[in-house]
Design a protein around this motif. Structure first.
Motif, PDB file in Angstrom:
ATOM      1  N   GLN A  37       9.650  35.368   3.289  1.00  0.00           N
ATOM      2  CA  GLN A  37       8.986  36.638   3.030  1.00  0.00           C
ATOM      3  C   GLN A  37       7.482  36.612   3.322  1.00  0.00           C
ATOM      4  OE1 GLN A  37      10.675  39.310   2.800  1.00  0.00           O
ATOM      5  NE2 GLN A  37      12.564  38.092   2.735  1.00  0.00           N
ATOM      6  N   PRO A  38       6.734  35.539   2.948  1.00  0.00           N
ATOM      7  CA  PRO A  38       5.318  35.489   3.348  1.00  0.00           C
ATOM      8  C   PRO A  38       5.126  35.582   4.860  1.00  0.00           C
ATOM      9  CG  PRO A  38       5.733  33.880   1.641  1.00  0.00           C
ATOM     10  CD  PRO A  38       7.079  34.433   2.038  1.00  0.00           C
ATOM     11  N   LYS A  39       5.997  34.901   5.619  1.00  0.00           N
ATOM     12  CA  LYS A  39       5.872  34.936   7.085  1.00  0.00           C
ATOM     13  C   LYS A  39       6.115  36.345   7.616  1.00  0.00           C
ATOM     14  CE  LYS A  39       9.063  33.005   9.632  1.00  0.00           C
ATOM     15  NZ  LYS A  39       9.919  31.987  10.292  1.00  0.00           N
ATOM     16  N   PHE A  40       7.158  37.005   7.106  1.00  0.00           N
ATOM     17  CA  PHE A  40       7.431  38.362   7.547  1.00  0.00           C
ATOM     18  C   PHE A  40       6.337  39.328   7.097  1.00  0.00           C
ATOM     19  CE2 PHE A  40      11.965  37.088   8.149  1.00  0.00           C
ATOM     20  CZ  PHE A  40      12.080  37.524   9.455  1.00  0.00           C
ATOM     21  N   ALA A  61      -1.358  29.357   2.840  1.00  0.00           N
ATOM     22  CA  ALA A  61       0.060  28.998   2.792  1.00  0.00           C
ATOM     23  C   ALA A  61       0.492  28.556   1.394  1.00  0.00           C
ATOM     24  CB  ALA A  61       0.356  27.898   3.815  1.00  0.00           C
ATOM     25  N   ARG A  62      -0.242  27.633   0.794  1.00  0.00           N
ATOM     26  CA  ARG A  62       0.165  27.114  -0.522  1.00  0.00           C
ATOM     27  C   ARG A  62       0.146  28.213  -1.597  1.00  0.00           C
ATOM     28  NH1 ARG A  62       0.906  22.260  -3.193  1.00  0.00           N
ATOM     29  NH2 ARG A  62       0.443  22.333  -5.427  1.00  0.00           N
ATOM     30  N   PRO A  63      -0.929  29.012  -1.718  1.00  0.00           N
ATOM     31  CA  PRO A  63      -0.900  30.091  -2.716  1.00  0.00           C
ATOM     32  C   PRO A  63       0.257  31.062  -2.504  1.00  0.00           C
ATOM     33  CG  PRO A  63      -3.141  29.746  -1.928  1.00  0.00           C
ATOM     34  CD  PRO A  63      -2.253  28.912  -1.069  1.00  0.00           C
ATOM     35  N   LEU A  64       0.597  31.325  -1.246  1.00  0.00           N
ATOM     36  CA  LEU A  64       1.708  32.236  -0.968  1.00  0.00           C
ATOM     37  C   LEU A  64       3.036  31.650  -1.439  1.00  0.00           C
ATOM     38  CD1 LEU A  64       0.746  33.511   2.613  1.00  0.00           C
ATOM     39  CD2 LEU A  64       0.957  34.914   0.560  1.00  0.00           C
ATOM     40  N   VAL A  65       3.223  30.350  -1.211  1.00  0.00           N
ATOM     41  CA  VAL A  65       4.455  29.689  -1.637  1.00  0.00           C
ATOM     42  C   VAL A  65       4.569  29.686  -3.164  1.00  0.00           C
ATOM     43  CG1 VAL A  65       5.637  27.464  -1.745  1.00  0.00           C
ATOM     44  CG2 VAL A  65       4.693  28.264   0.426  1.00  0.00           C
ATOM     45  N   ILE A  66       3.467  29.384  -3.835  1.00  0.00           N
ATOM     46  CA  ILE A  66       3.470  29.382  -5.302  1.00  0.00           C
ATOM     47  C   ILE A  66       3.721  30.794  -5.832  1.00  0.00           C
ATOM     48  CG2 ILE A  66       2.042  29.016  -7.353  1.00  0.00           C
ATOM     49  CD1 ILE A  66       0.681  26.717  -5.819  1.00  0.00           C
ATOM     50  N   PHE A  67       3.120  31.791  -5.172  1.00  0.00           N
ATOM     51  CA  PHE A  67       3.332  33.180  -5.571  1.00  0.00           C
ATOM     52  C   PHE A  67       4.801  33.573  -5.469  1.00  0.00           C
ATOM     53  CE2 PHE A  67       3.729  37.653  -4.212  1.00  0.00           C
ATOM     54  CZ  PHE A  67       3.238  38.282  -5.354  1.00  0.00           C
ATOM     55  N   MET A  68       5.504  33.004  -4.490  1.00  0.00           N
ATOM     56  CA  MET A  68       6.911  33.326  -4.303  1.00  0.00           C
ATOM     57  C   MET A  68       7.809  32.721  -5.390  1.00  0.00           C
ATOM     58  SD  MET A  68       7.306  35.425  -1.912  1.00  0.00           S
ATOM     59  CE  MET A  68       9.081  35.354  -1.982  1.00  0.00           C
ATOM     60  N   LEU A  72       5.240  26.464   6.333  1.00  0.00           N
ATOM     61  CA  LEU A  72       4.572  27.732   6.611  1.00  0.00           C
ATOM     62  C   LEU A  72       3.301  27.537   7.426  1.00  0.00           C
ATOM     63  CD1 LEU A  72       4.574  30.775   6.228  1.00  0.00           C
ATOM     64  CD2 LEU A  72       3.421  30.456   4.030  1.00  0.00           C
ATOM     65  N   GLN A  73       2.530  26.496   7.138  1.00  0.00           N
ATOM     66  CA  GLN A  73       1.292  26.264   7.893  1.00  0.00           C
ATOM     67  C   GLN A  73       1.572  26.010   9.371  1.00  0.00           C
ATOM     68  OE1 GLN A  73      -0.532  23.084   5.571  1.00  0.00           O
ATOM     69  NE2 GLN A  73      -2.045  24.512   4.729  1.00  0.00           N
ATOM     70  N   ILE A  74       2.596  25.228   9.649  1.00  0.00           N
ATOM     71  CA  ILE A  74       2.951  24.959  11.047  1.00  0.00           C
ATOM     72  C   ILE A  74       3.415  26.238  11.735  1.00  0.00           C
ATOM     73  CG2 ILE A  74       4.566  23.723  12.551  1.00  0.00           C
ATOM     74  CD1 ILE A  74       4.509  21.448  10.443  1.00  0.00           C
ATOM     75  N   GLN A  75       4.242  27.042  11.049  1.00  0.00           N
ATOM     76  CA  GLN A  75       4.693  28.316  11.603  1.00  0.00           C
ATOM     77  C   GLN A  75       3.516  29.216  11.951  1.00  0.00           C
ATOM     78  OE1 GLN A  75       8.357  29.758  11.742  1.00  0.00           O
ATOM     79  NE2 GLN A  75       8.195  27.600  12.289  1.00  0.00           N
ATOM     80  N   ALA A 107      11.337  20.584  11.417  1.00  0.00           N
ATOM     81  CA  ALA A 107      12.079  21.809  11.731  1.00  0.00           C
ATOM     82  C   ALA A 107      11.131  22.936  12.102  1.00  0.00           C
ATOM     83  CB  ALA A 107      12.943  22.219  10.535  1.00  0.00           C
ATOM     84  N   SER A 108      10.014  23.037  11.383  1.00  0.00           N
ATOM     85  CA  SER A 108       9.029  24.075  11.669  1.00  0.00           C
ATOM     86  C   SER A 108       8.354  23.845  13.018  1.00  0.00           C
ATOM     87  CB  SER A 108       7.974  24.107  10.560  1.00  0.00           C
ATOM     88  OG  SER A 108       7.094  25.201  10.731  1.00  0.00           O
ATOM     89  N   LEU A 109       8.004  22.588  13.289  1.00  0.00           N
ATOM     90  CA  LEU A 109       7.351  22.261  14.559  1.00  0.00           C
ATOM     91  C   LEU A 109       8.288  22.522  15.733  1.00  0.00           C
ATOM     92  CD1 LEU A 109       4.660  21.152  15.594  1.00  0.00           C
ATOM     93  CD2 LEU A 109       5.633  18.855  15.487  1.00  0.00           C
ATOM     94  N   ALA A 110       9.573  22.243  15.570  1.00  0.00           N
ATOM     95  CA  ALA A 110      10.554  22.512  16.624  1.00  0.00           C
ATOM     96  C   ALA A 110      10.628  24.002  16.942  1.00  0.00           C
ATOM     97  CB  ALA A 110      11.931  22.000  16.192  1.00  0.00           C
ATOM     98  N   THR A 111      10.555  24.826  15.903  1.00  0.00           N
ATOM     99  CA  THR A 111      10.559  26.275  16.108  1.00  0.00           C
ATOM    100  C   THR A 111       9.344  26.721  16.905  1.00  0.00           C
ATOM    101  OG1 THR A 111      11.743  26.614  14.015  1.00  0.00           O
ATOM    102  CG2 THR A 111      10.588  28.516  14.935  1.00  0.00           C
ATOM    103  N   VAL A 112       8.182  26.161  16.578  1.00  0.00           N
ATOM    104  CA  VAL A 112       6.943  26.523  17.288  1.00  0.00           C
ATOM    105  C   VAL A 112       7.021  26.109  18.754  1.00  0.00           C
ATOM    106  CG1 VAL A 112       4.466  26.031  17.450  1.00  0.00           C
ATOM    107  CG2 VAL A 112       5.501  26.489  15.224  1.00  0.00           C
ATOM    108  N   PHE A 113       7.569  24.934  19.039  1.00  0.00           N
ATOM    109  CA  PHE A 113       7.728  24.493  20.432  1.00  0.00           C
ATOM    110  C   PHE A 113       8.605  25.498  21.200  1.00  0.00           C
ATOM    111  CE2 PHE A 113       7.142  19.702  19.340  1.00  0.00           C
ATOM    112  CZ  PHE A 113       5.769  19.886  19.347  1.00  0.00           C
ATOM    113  N   GLY A 114       9.704  25.921  20.582  1.00  0.00           N
ATOM    114  CA  GLY A 114      10.585  26.887  21.226  1.00  0.00           C
ATOM    115  C   GLY A 114       9.892  28.209  21.483  1.00  0.00           C
ATOM    116  N   GLN A 115       9.111  28.655  20.516  1.00  0.00           N
ATOM    117  CA  GLN A 115       8.387  29.915  20.668  1.00  0.00           C
ATOM    118  C   GLN A 115       7.363  29.842  21.801  1.00  0.00           C
ATOM    119  OE1 GLN A 115       6.829  30.361  16.700  1.00  0.00           O
ATOM    120  NE2 GLN A 115       8.675  31.354  15.927  1.00  0.00           N
ATOM    121  N   PHE A 116       6.733  28.694  21.978  1.00  0.00           N
ATOM    122  CA  PHE A 116       5.754  28.545  23.058  1.00  0.00           C
ATOM    123  C   PHE A 116       6.433  28.619  24.421  1.00  0.00           C
ATOM    124  CE2 PHE A 116       3.230  26.007  26.046  1.00  0.00           C
ATOM    125  CZ  PHE A 116       2.018  26.688  25.965  1.00  0.00           C
ATOM    126  N   VAL A 117       7.606  28.019  24.536  1.00  0.00           N
ATOM    127  CA  VAL A 117       8.363  28.100  25.793  1.00  0.00           C
ATOM    128  C   VAL A 117       8.710  29.553  26.106  1.00  0.00           C
ATOM    129  CG1 VAL A 117      10.550  27.512  26.910  1.00  0.00           C
ATOM    130  CG2 VAL A 117       9.283  25.758  25.648  1.00  0.00           C
TER     131      VAL A 117
END
Length: 491
Positions: free
Chosen positions: A93-96, A151-158, A173-176, A235-245
């Motif tokens: 939800q923080p990302k969205f 990122a951390r305050p958002l996660v704690i807020f959730m 979240l930070q990597i995303q 897992a997060s870093l893999a997603t970012v690599f895919g998004q860059f491609v």
């Protein structure tokens, strides 16, 4: 640029409607003379199937992501997988929420480009693309910085209460958010290509990105082939690599150009007041809608998180599986949005309603098929994520809720997509306010806290939201008021 007949539809061979034509505001089933129903279904499927394949496989990759994360620790330590599932879920939800600004602008890009495609106005359509990329660049950069810093305050807020879960979620979240800008710009290109009916190109570069994502998941989550074992962060870093491609491939496509769209840097990115006004006119209500939706979803997610890590992990698994079913509605919503916008751009509301009603019919059939799959195999699918017997037992029962919602959910996505294609985003924002911000979290808080239903109460609340939203969206469509919406840049 070469002519590409693959972007042509039945609409293209019909004459323009009258300048001030709005037609009967009541939706009817009569087709224009010389148009066969089969031709419309062919147009709908041609636009929808690449989006369906793309979205379906994208969600399957997301499911594989979560399965890989949930299997961390194996049978020897299933609790680690449960914590990892909860960590990834807390970032959703923080990302969205941080994505709302450019997602709303992309709604404006799609609506405007589709109308100009209907009017065969390439110059204005490409101007809209440049303006969309300009706005997305600045908004994406700002959101990226905010996401990394907070990122951390958002996660704690959730609602994270376990330190190990908080740490994993913060890293994820930070990597995303560090790779946020490339994903944002790619989404704007995708919105423009889909608006002209070129959904197949979007499918290709997103599928390649998904393959990259899965490969790096295997390498970075578990540390295979000498790569570091990074767990959730991998897992997060893999997603970012895919998004860059996907970003590189999408811009290669739009710079080369197709029969209608071509990004030409020599024309510059100077702000155009009229285009931005129209984009904001369509996009701002969409942004309000997204913000209301995220606010409601955050309250809802926090309510579920209060039930504990195991319950939240189960909820995250079921939401991830339900998202698979979203792909049907979203894929056919691409057809509805594109064909609605192009039809109104050509002043043919009769074709707009003909396309939308048939899109809904096709989507309904697919929804019923998926509902049967969830009824028969729901428990088995949940078991692929985690071996915890409690997660499998409760998750299998929750899947019956998911199956029940399929026909309502599919119709809602498709009709709402048509309304957005018409630029009727204020109405969808109001409906979102009522259902997602008031009904879903309100009923969830009541049932979770005042009854012993637990996670089941949260899913009853979700069902109330979906059914009411479907009724309200359908009522707006039947009113026909979307036929009268005009854009300032329309001549």
């Amino acid at each position: 640029m070469k002519t590409n007949d693959k972007l042509q539809t039945t609409l293209d061979r019909l004459p323009y409607g009258e300048e001030n034509q709005s037609g009967d505001l009541k939706v009817n089933k009569k087709l224009p003379e010389g148009v066969r129903s089969g031709e419309l279904y062919k147009d709908i499927i041609r636009i929808a199937w690449p989006s369906f394949v793309e979205l379906l496989l994208t969600q399957l990759v997301s499911m594989v992501d979560l399965m890989m994360v949930g299997s961390m620790g194996g049978k020897a330590n299933p609790q680690l997988g449960t914590q990892a599932l909860a960590a990834v879920g807390l970032t959703t939800q923080p990302k969205f929420l941080l994505m709302t600004a450019f997602m709303a602008m992309n709604t404006g890009v799609t609506a405007l480009v589709a109308r100009y495609k209907g009017r065969s106005d390439k110059e204005k359509a490409n101007l809209v693309v440049r303006q969309g990329l300009l706005i997305t660049f600045f908004l994406g950069a700002i959101m990226s910085v905010l996401g990394v810093l907070f990122a951390r305050p958002l996660v704690i807020f959730m609602g994270s209460t376990e330190e190990i879960v908080t740490q994993m979620a913060t890293q994820y979240l930070q990597i995303q958010m560090a790779g946020f800008l490339t994903m944002a710009l790619t989404s704007t290109v995708t919105a423009a290509l889909r608006a002209v009916g070129d959904s197949k190109t979007c499918m290709v570069y997103n599928l390649v990105a998904n393959l990259v994502n899965v490969c790096f998941n295997w390498l970075l989550i578990y540390g295979n082939w000498g790569f570091p074992e990074m767990g959730v962060a991998g897992a997060s870093l893999a997603t970012v690599f895919g998004q860059f491609v996907a970003f590189v491939m999408a811009f290669a496509v739009i710079i080369k150009g197709n029969s209608f769209l071509k990004l030409e840097f020599r024309l510059g990115f100077k702000p155009d007041k009229a285009v931005i006004t129209d984009m904001l006119g369509v996009g701002m209500p969409a942004m309000v809608e997204q913000l209301l939706m995220r606010a409601g979803m955050i309250i809802y997610a926090k309510t579920v998180a209060s039930l504990g890590t195991t319950a939240y992990a189960t909820h995250q698994v079921c939401m991830n599986i339900q998202a698979l079913s979203f792909m049907i509605g979203q894929a056919f919503a691409v057809s509805a949005t594109t064909l609605m916008g192009q039809s109104l751009g050509k002043r043919r509301p009769d074709m707009a309603q003909a396309y939308t009603s048939r899109t809904r019919t096709v989507g309904f059939c697919f929804s019923m098929l998926l509902a049967a799959v969830f009824i028969l195999f729901g428990k088995n699918i949940v078991g692929l994520y985690n071996s915890d017997p409690e997660i499998i037992r409760i998750g299998g029962q929750i899947m019956l809720f998911v199956a029940f919602l399929q026909p309502f959910q599919g119709s809602q996505f498709i009709i709402a997509g048509g309304l957005r294609g018409a630029g009727d985003t204020k109405t969808t924002a109001m409906i979102t306010f009522i259902t997602v911000l008031l009904v879903r979290p309100g009923v969830a808080i009541l049932l979770v806290n005042a009854t012993s239903l637990g996670l089941y109460g949260a899913w009853i609340a979700l069902a109330c939201d979906q059914m009411l939203r479907t009724a309200l969206v359908f009522g707006r469509y039947k009113s026909g008021k979307w036929k009268t919406i005009k854009l300032k840049t329309e001549v």
